[in-house]
Design a protein around this motif. Sequence first.
Motif, short mmCIF file in Angstrom:
data_model
loop_
_atom_site.label_atom_id
_atom_site.label_comp_id
_atom_site.label_asym_id
_atom_site.label_seq_id
_atom_site.Cartn_x
_atom_site.Cartn_y
_atom_site.Cartn_z
N UNK A 325 0.84 -1.21 0.00
CA UNK A 325 0.00 0.00 0.00
C UNK A 325 0.87 1.25 0.00
N UNK A 326 1.96 1.23 0.78
CA UNK A 326 2.86 2.38 0.83
C UNK A 326 3.50 2.65 -0.52
N UNK A 327 3.88 1.60 -1.24
CA UNK A 327 4.48 1.78 -2.57
C UNK A 327 3.48 2.40 -3.54
N UNK A 328 2.24 1.90 -3.51
CA UNK A 328 1.19 2.40 -4.40
C UNK A 328 0.94 3.88 -4.17
N UNK A 329 0.72 4.27 -2.93
CA UNK A 329 0.38 5.66 -2.64
C UNK A 329 1.60 6.58 -2.73
N UNK A 330 2.78 6.04 -2.50
CA UNK A 330 3.99 6.87 -2.64
C UNK A 330 4.19 7.26 -4.09
N UNK A 331 3.85 6.37 -5.02
CA UNK A 331 3.97 6.71 -6.43
C UNK A 331 3.10 7.92 -6.77
N UNK A 332 1.84 7.89 -6.37
CA UNK A 332 0.95 9.00 -6.69
C UNK A 332 1.33 10.27 -5.94
N UNK A 333 1.86 10.11 -4.72
CA UNK A 333 2.33 11.29 -3.99
C UNK A 333 3.50 11.93 -4.72
N UNK A 334 4.38 11.11 -5.29
CA UNK A 334 5.52 11.66 -6.04
C UNK A 334 5.06 12.37 -7.30
N UNK A 335 3.99 11.86 -7.93
CA UNK A 335 3.43 12.52 -9.11
C UNK A 335 2.89 13.90 -8.75
N UNK A 336 2.14 13.96 -7.65
CA UNK A 336 1.61 15.26 -7.21
C UNK A 336 2.73 16.24 -6.88
N UNK A 337 3.77 15.75 -6.24
CA UNK A 337 4.88 16.62 -5.86
C UNK A 337 5.61 17.15 -7.10
N UNK A 338 5.82 16.30 -8.09
CA UNK A 338 6.54 16.73 -9.29
C UNK A 338 5.71 17.70 -10.12
N UNK A 339 4.37 17.67 -9.97
CA UNK A 339 3.50 18.56 -10.76
C UNK A 339 3.07 19.80 -9.98
N UNK A 340 3.66 20.03 -8.82
CA UNK A 340 3.21 21.12 -7.96
C UNK A 340 3.42 22.50 -8.59
N UNK A 341 4.37 22.62 -9.50
CA UNK A 341 4.64 23.92 -10.13
C UNK A 341 3.99 24.05 -11.51
N UNK A 342 3.24 23.05 -11.91
CA UNK A 342 2.54 23.11 -13.19
C UNK A 342 1.17 23.74 -12.96
N UNK A 343 1.08 25.04 -13.26
CA UNK A 343 -0.16 25.79 -13.00
C UNK A 343 -1.01 25.94 -14.26
N UNK A 344 -0.70 25.17 -15.28
CA UNK A 344 -1.52 25.21 -16.49
C UNK A 344 -2.84 24.48 -16.24
N UNK A 345 -3.77 24.59 -17.20
CA UNK A 345 -5.06 23.90 -17.07
C UNK A 345 -4.85 22.39 -16.97
N UNK A 346 -3.95 21.85 -17.79
CA UNK A 346 -3.67 20.41 -17.75
C UNK A 346 -3.01 20.04 -16.42
#
Length: 399
Positions: A325-346
């Motif tokens: 479970x930690x591996x699964x949710x850590x992946x999505x947490x890393x995605x959110x963190x890497x996209x934190x500066x993407x303020x475009x509509x997408x």
Amino acid sequence: MPLALQLVRTRQKLRPPRGAGLWGLFLLWVVLSVVAMDVVPEGTLPPSGGGRYVAVAARLANYVAATVVLLYVGNASERVLPRRRVITWMALLAVWMVALGLVSLVLPGARVPTPLGALLPGGSASAPLAQVQSILGASAPRPAAPFAYTNIWGYVLSLLLVWVVVGWVVLRSGRGRLLGVGLLVAAVVPLVLSLNRGVWLGLALAIAYAAVRLALRGKLLAVGALVVVVLVGGGATAATPLGDVVSARADAGHSDSVRETLARDAVRVAVDSPVLGYGTTRAARGSASSIAVGPSPDCPQCGSRNIGSTGQLWLLLVSQGMVGAALYFSFFASVLWSARRDHSAVGIAGSAVVLLSLYYSTIYVALNMPLVITLLSVALLWRNGRDASTPLVPAAVRP
């Protein structure tokens, strides 16, 4: 399979997304956890039959299939597969789902023949348009098609509507924008009558998230417009019979006790096997009322509920343990963190979809299509970061 074959045929060097190592380890954990399938945790029924192996194989196949979609879309170029085309495809799926939802309210007993069903013995397999259930005191249809269950219908549609806003409202004008707004308005009726409280809260969460992201960028006019739309839409809904449905459903905890009990059971069995879990779900001994309660001719669904069937989080805790479970949710947490500066509509939309999937993990299982839509959104976030200098081209452009 066609996408996987295409990736092999092109012989291109696949670039992994951010956090790919975590996702790869998670897939490995799904395989490794099979060794614990014969272990019987306390308070559960002993596993029997070969169906559990089929279930495990099906889940693994779905995880792998969603991964193939992620790699295919994420590695495609803007010339071969424009981001806007992918967004348009998801918006078109939303159109289909809203249409089926509206039809299911009028023809709840109708059934739709499926292509694979025609190949089965008898060739008469079909899927119902709606689940007819008694939640508010009387039997009523809840939209489900093209899926088997209403909860999955609402889960998928809420994710897709995020992309409808981007593709047909934000990035279009004129008739295209009117079409997008019309679809959003039309979706209100089946969404409310689906009685999915979790989806209602999920949409509210997505709106709040978008408002916060826009406010942080100083887009106060956009925030104000969003607030006005929400107030007008909410007021209009409250003024119709739909408002009474929302109020009545909010007071009717149809499955709260069952979900609470199974969530506690999932945590309990996960503590007993935190590393690998048990490979698949387990049937609880008895029910929330008594361990003596079980299926009977008069009540075939009484007792023996599946621990791990009420949410992706609980499924992972039971099947792959706390580590999986930690591996699964850590992946999505890393995605959110890497996209934190993407303020475009997408960027905002993709992050909102991932955030929604994390929220839904406590109440809905992500397999099958919800995970595909979520990883499609991850692929668009990945592409958006890589192709930030390339404008979104119209979906009609062909290579």
